[in-house]
Design an enzyme around this catalytic site. Structure first.
Site, PDB file in Angstrom:
ATOM      1  N   ASP A   1      25.652  75.687  68.242  1.00 52.47           N
ATOM      2  CA  ASP A   1      24.281  76.218  68.238  1.00 52.47           C
ATOM      3  C   ASP A   1      23.213  75.137  68.120  1.00 52.47           C
ATOM      4  O   ASP A   1      22.074  75.435  67.754  1.00 52.47           O
ATOM      5  CB  ASP A   1      24.123  77.224  67.091  1.00 52.47           C
ATOM      6  CG  ASP A   1      24.864  78.521  67.380  1.00 52.47           C
ATOM      7  OD1 ASP A   1      24.768  79.001  68.522  1.00 52.47           O
ATOM      8  OD2 ASP A   1      25.542  79.039  66.476  1.00 52.47           O
TER       9      ASP A   1
ATOM     10  N   ASP B   1      26.011  82.831  75.200  1.00 47.18           N
ATOM     11  CA  ASP B   1      24.877  82.249  74.464  1.00 47.18           C
ATOM     12  C   ASP B   1      24.825  80.724  74.610  1.00 47.18           C
ATOM     13  O   ASP B   1      23.768  80.110  74.506  1.00 47.18           O
ATOM     14  CB  ASP B   1      24.981  82.572  72.964  1.00 47.18           C
ATOM     15  CG  ASP B   1      25.532  83.948  72.647  1.00 47.18           C
ATOM     16  OD1 ASP B   1      26.323  84.471  73.438  1.00 47.18           O
ATOM     17  OD2 ASP B   1      25.179  84.485  71.595  1.00 47.18           O
TER      18      ASP B   1
HETATM   19  N1  GLY Z   1      23.702  83.620  69.554  1.00 49.53           N
HETATM   20  C1  GLY Z   1      23.989  84.737  68.733  1.00 49.53           C
HETATM   21  C2  GLY Z   1      23.293  85.969  69.130  1.00 49.53           C
HETATM   22  O1  GLY Z   1      22.689  86.071  70.158  1.00 49.53           O
HETATM   23  O2  GLY Z   1      23.352  86.916  68.373  1.00 49.53           O
END
Ligand code: GLY
Length: 419
Positions: free
Chosen positions: A131, A191
């Site tokens: 992330d 994501d």
């Molecule tokens: N990246 C985690 C979400 O979109 O919840």
């Protein structure tokens, strides 16, 4: 300040002449800037109180001995959910403050943005997560775009090097999660497309082609394995880390394994639009057009264009929406509208409609929702976690969309971190 002044002037003229002057103004003049500033000031006071008296969820932070730094959502008991810098959401609030500084032109927001941005610095060496882009670009990345601070640049580049440690040449992908090894061997989630922007930043500043190659490889393998024939995508694809073979295609936050989780479709759209921005490869533009078409023509996209939490969820009043998906898609569409496609005007109009819907029906009341701007987002429906609540990243992409709309209105283009 110019915007506040314009807004006040419009209201004054409307009061004096009783004519709908506001209707004649541009879209961003109607953005509730005064509300955004007041509500965010209120949130800052909520953060101070919550740091002194943390909510129950913050046991996590105590256990990991990490300091709580930024807001993420609201607990079931109504308290503010703060997170440590290691949380994937830690960079969004600093990003909100940078965007508010741009929307208002008021330097006081830049100082606050700098203060909250620096709290995310420990993440630059944290290789335990994919992330990094969310955390570092939303905070330091927006800051650097505004102030060209060398220290910020160095932190961003170091973070990108850290992220590359998760790249596996055998899969051609950056590994997403280390957790839930009982469910997945080598999970890659859609994501993750959002983190590629960080690699392009590092490529521009170091000239090290490794960053560029990793980003392109990740985008291309994801294009091949994550998508269905209708250009919707799975949430999680699991790989054999030795051979690159696909093991299974599943979900984590969507309705079911074969459904189309709304925020995931948003990450996909945003991700391939940014791939076109960074590479100018037409294949990404065409791919993004197909993703946009899936989203915008879906029979379950409500009239206000703010999706339910999943495109396959049964449409209905009690089905949770996901304002974060709406804001994210709107922001991506503003960028998409600047590229040469036959649908450019359509994309901008759709983004305008989404932002108008958010402002009409999804804004929090002043001094409610602990200072979050928007309500009605959904984090993870299957885990019954953060359902129909404010989420900091909904506010982030809403503010980003406002900044993009403002840039389009004022300069006819969107300015990115291109140096
Ligand atoms: N990246 C985690 C979400 O979109 O919840």
């Amino acid at each position: 300040m110019i915007y506040l002044f314009k807004l006040r002037k419009n209201i004054l003229i409307a009061l004096v002449f009783c004519v709908p002057v506001i209707q004649a103004s541009t879209r961003e003049d109607k953005a509730p800037l005064i509300f955004i500033e007041n509500q965010t000031s209120f949130m800052l006071s909520c953060i101070d109180s919550a740091i002194l008296k943390p909510a129950s969820w913050d046991k996590y932070a105590n256990a990991t001995k990490h300091k709580l730094v930024t807001p993420r959502s609201i607990e079931d008991n109504g308290l503010l959910r703060l997170v440590p810098s290691s949380d994937w959401c830690s960079g969004f609030f600093p990003g909100n403050l940078w965007y508010i500084s741009e929307l208002t032109g008021d330097k006081k927001w830049e100082k606050l943005a700098d203060k909250f941005t620096l709290k995310i610095e420990p993440e630059k060496t944290n290789a335990a997560t994919h992330d990094m882009g969310f955390k570092i670009l939303c905070s330091f990345g927006n800051g650097y775009r505004i102030n060209q601070n060398e220290n910020y640049k160095n932190i961003i580049v170091q973070s990108a090097y850290t992220l590359t440690k998760r790249f596996n040449p055998k899969t051609g992908l950056i590994l997403s999660w280390d957790h839930s090894r009982d469910k997945w061997v080598n999970p890659v989630i859609i994501d993750n497309m959002m983190n590629l922007e960080l690699l392009f930043f590092a490529f521009r500043h170091t000239n090290d082609s490794m960053f560029y190659k990793i980003a392109v490889s990740h985008a291309d393998v994801t294009m091949k394995n994550h998508f269905r024939k209708d250009y919707s995508c799975y949430h999680v694809v699991d790989y054999n880390p030795e051979t690159g073979e696909v093991l299974k295609k599943t979900t984590h936050q969507g309705l079911n394994d074969s459904s189309s989780w709304s925020r995931g479709q948003g990450w996909a759209l945003y991700g391939y639009v940014l791939m076109y921005r960074e590479t100018k490869d037409m294949k990404y533009l065409k791919f993004a057009e197909n993703i946009a078409s899936f989203i915008l023509n879906h029979k379950n996209l409500p009239a206000d264009k703010i999706p339910y939490f999943d495109f396959d969820a049964v449409a209905g009043k009690s089905t949770p929406r996901d304002a974060s998906a709406g804001a994210l898609i709107a922001s991506a569409l503003y960028e998409f509208s600047t590229y040469s496609t036959s649908k450019a005007n359509y994309y901008r109009t759709m983004a305008d409609i989404m932002i108008q819907s958010l402002e009409k029906s999804y804004l929090s009341g002043y001094k409610s929702n602990k200072g979050f701007l928007l309500g009605h987002s959904t984090g993870s429906y299957p885990s019954n976690s953060e359902v129909d609540v404010p989420l900091v990243y909904a506010d982030y992409y809403y503010l980003e969309a406002l900044v993009r709309s403002k840039m389009l209105n004022e300069k006819g283009k969107i300015e990115f971190n291109t140096k």
